[in-house]
Design an enzyme around this catalytic site. Structure first.
Site, PDB file in Angstrom:
ATOM      1  N   HIS A   1       7.942   3.568   9.454  1.00 26.19           N
ATOM      2  CA  HIS A   1       7.644   2.756  10.640  1.00 26.19           C
ATOM      3  C   HIS A   1       6.288   3.202  11.183  1.00 26.19           C
ATOM      4  CE1 HIS A   1       8.654   0.169  14.008  1.00 26.19           C
ATOM      5  NE2 HIS A   1       8.158   1.106  14.796  1.00 26.19           N
TER       6      HIS A   1
ATOM      7  N   SER B   1       0.824  -1.221   0.000  1.00 26.17           N
ATOM      8  CA  SER B   1       0.000   0.000   0.000  1.00 26.17           C
ATOM      9  C   SER B   1       0.855   1.267   0.000  1.00 26.17           C
ATOM     10  CB  SER B   1      -0.979  -0.011   1.174  1.00 26.17           C
ATOM     11  OG  SER B   1      -0.316   0.189   2.393  1.00 26.17           O
TER      12      SER B   1
ATOM     13  N   ASN C   1      12.876   4.540   5.099  1.00 22.06           N
ATOM     14  CA  ASN C   1      11.931   3.507   5.517  1.00 22.06           C
ATOM     15  C   ASN C   1      10.784   4.179   6.247  1.00 22.06           C
ATOM     16  OD1 ASN C   1      10.798   0.983   5.939  1.00 22.06           O
ATOM     17  ND2 ASN C   1      12.207   0.385   7.578  1.00 22.06           N
TER      18      ASN C   1
ATOM     19  N   GLU D   1       0.377   7.031   6.973  1.00 17.66           N
ATOM     20  CA  GLU D   1       1.566   6.547   6.239  1.00 17.66           C
ATOM     21  C   GLU D   1       1.500   6.959   4.776  1.00 17.66           C
ATOM     22  OE1 GLU D   1       3.042   2.570   6.898  1.00 17.66           O
ATOM     23  OE2 GLU D   1       1.736   2.331   8.623  1.00 17.66           O
TER      24      GLU D   1
ATOM     25  N   ASP E   1      15.591   0.820  12.721  1.00 16.06           N
ATOM     26  CA  ASP E   1      14.777   1.974  13.144  1.00 16.06           C
ATOM     27  C   ASP E   1      15.568   3.068  13.863  1.00 16.06           C
ATOM     28  OD1 ASP E   1      12.524   0.647  12.135  1.00 16.06           O
ATOM     29  OD2 ASP E   1      12.165  -0.368  14.045  1.00 16.06           O
TER      30      ASP E   1
END
Ligand code: GAR
Length: 184
Positions: free
Chosen positions: A101, A10, A99, A171, A142
């Protein structure tokens, strides 16, 4: 730009759509998966995006790097990629790997913290807000510098699923916005 994933895709779709609308000055040059049967790879195939599946194992780092170079990738966007990137890939893309999270790092991150585990941890900690973090990727889980965070409330009675759905909406806004900032 490439999106490395084994997830449902997604965020890949949100990034691709934002590029298509001209909101992000880039394009998805390659979608790299670690397995053929992920939702992300299936969606990318239907959307006509270039795909390569690089399965982890012997020579994973050099094989991945080779695929990225052949597609002239210049930024790497991870989404639902649950491994650490091989060192040679990180070295070849200094400060060019992002990235996302599904929580407000540095809280609720680290090895094993992905997907629903993150939302379960947020609820178990009694947080009254959560959100998502787009960040640079380093050799540790992370820990790279955050680029952008978006926040949402945690409501009494939330389940991991209801919280995940609220965070996922964020997101899909946050990843394209972070890319706009770094690609200006
Ligand atoms: C996203 O929710 C992302 O935040 C999470 O994986 C999902 C991938 O979904 N990543 C992590 O939990 C990283 N620790 P998608 O395949 O639909 O983009």
């Amino acid at each position: 730009m490439f999106v490395g994933t084994r997830g449902r895709g997604s965020n890949l779709r949100a990034i691709h759509d934002a590029c298509s609308r001209g909101e992000v000055p880039g394009r998805v040059a390659l979608v790299v998966g670690t397995r053929q049967d992920s939702g992300a790879i299936e969606w990318a195939r239907e959307a006509g995006l270039p795909i390569v599946v690089v399965e982890p194992g012997e020579g994973y780092g050099p094989r991945l790097l080779d695929a990225l170079k052949q597609a002239s990738v210049d930024w790497i966007c991870l989404a639902g990629y649950l491994r650490l990137l091989p060192a040679e890939v990180l070295q070849a893309f200094p400060n060019r790997v992002l990235n996302i999270h599904p929580a407000l790092l540095p809280k609720h991150g680290g090895k094993g913290m992905y997907g629903m585990h993150v939302h379960e941890a947020v609820l178990a900690a009694g947080e009254d807000e959560s959100g998502c973090t787009v960040h640079y990727v380093t050799e540790h889980y992370d820990e790279g510098a955050p680029i952008l965070q978006m926040r949402c409330p945690v409501f009494p009675g939330d389940t991991p699923e209801s919280l995940a759905a609220r965070v996922l909406v964020l997101e899909h806004q946050a990843y394209p916005e972070a890319l706009r900032r770094v690609l200006h």
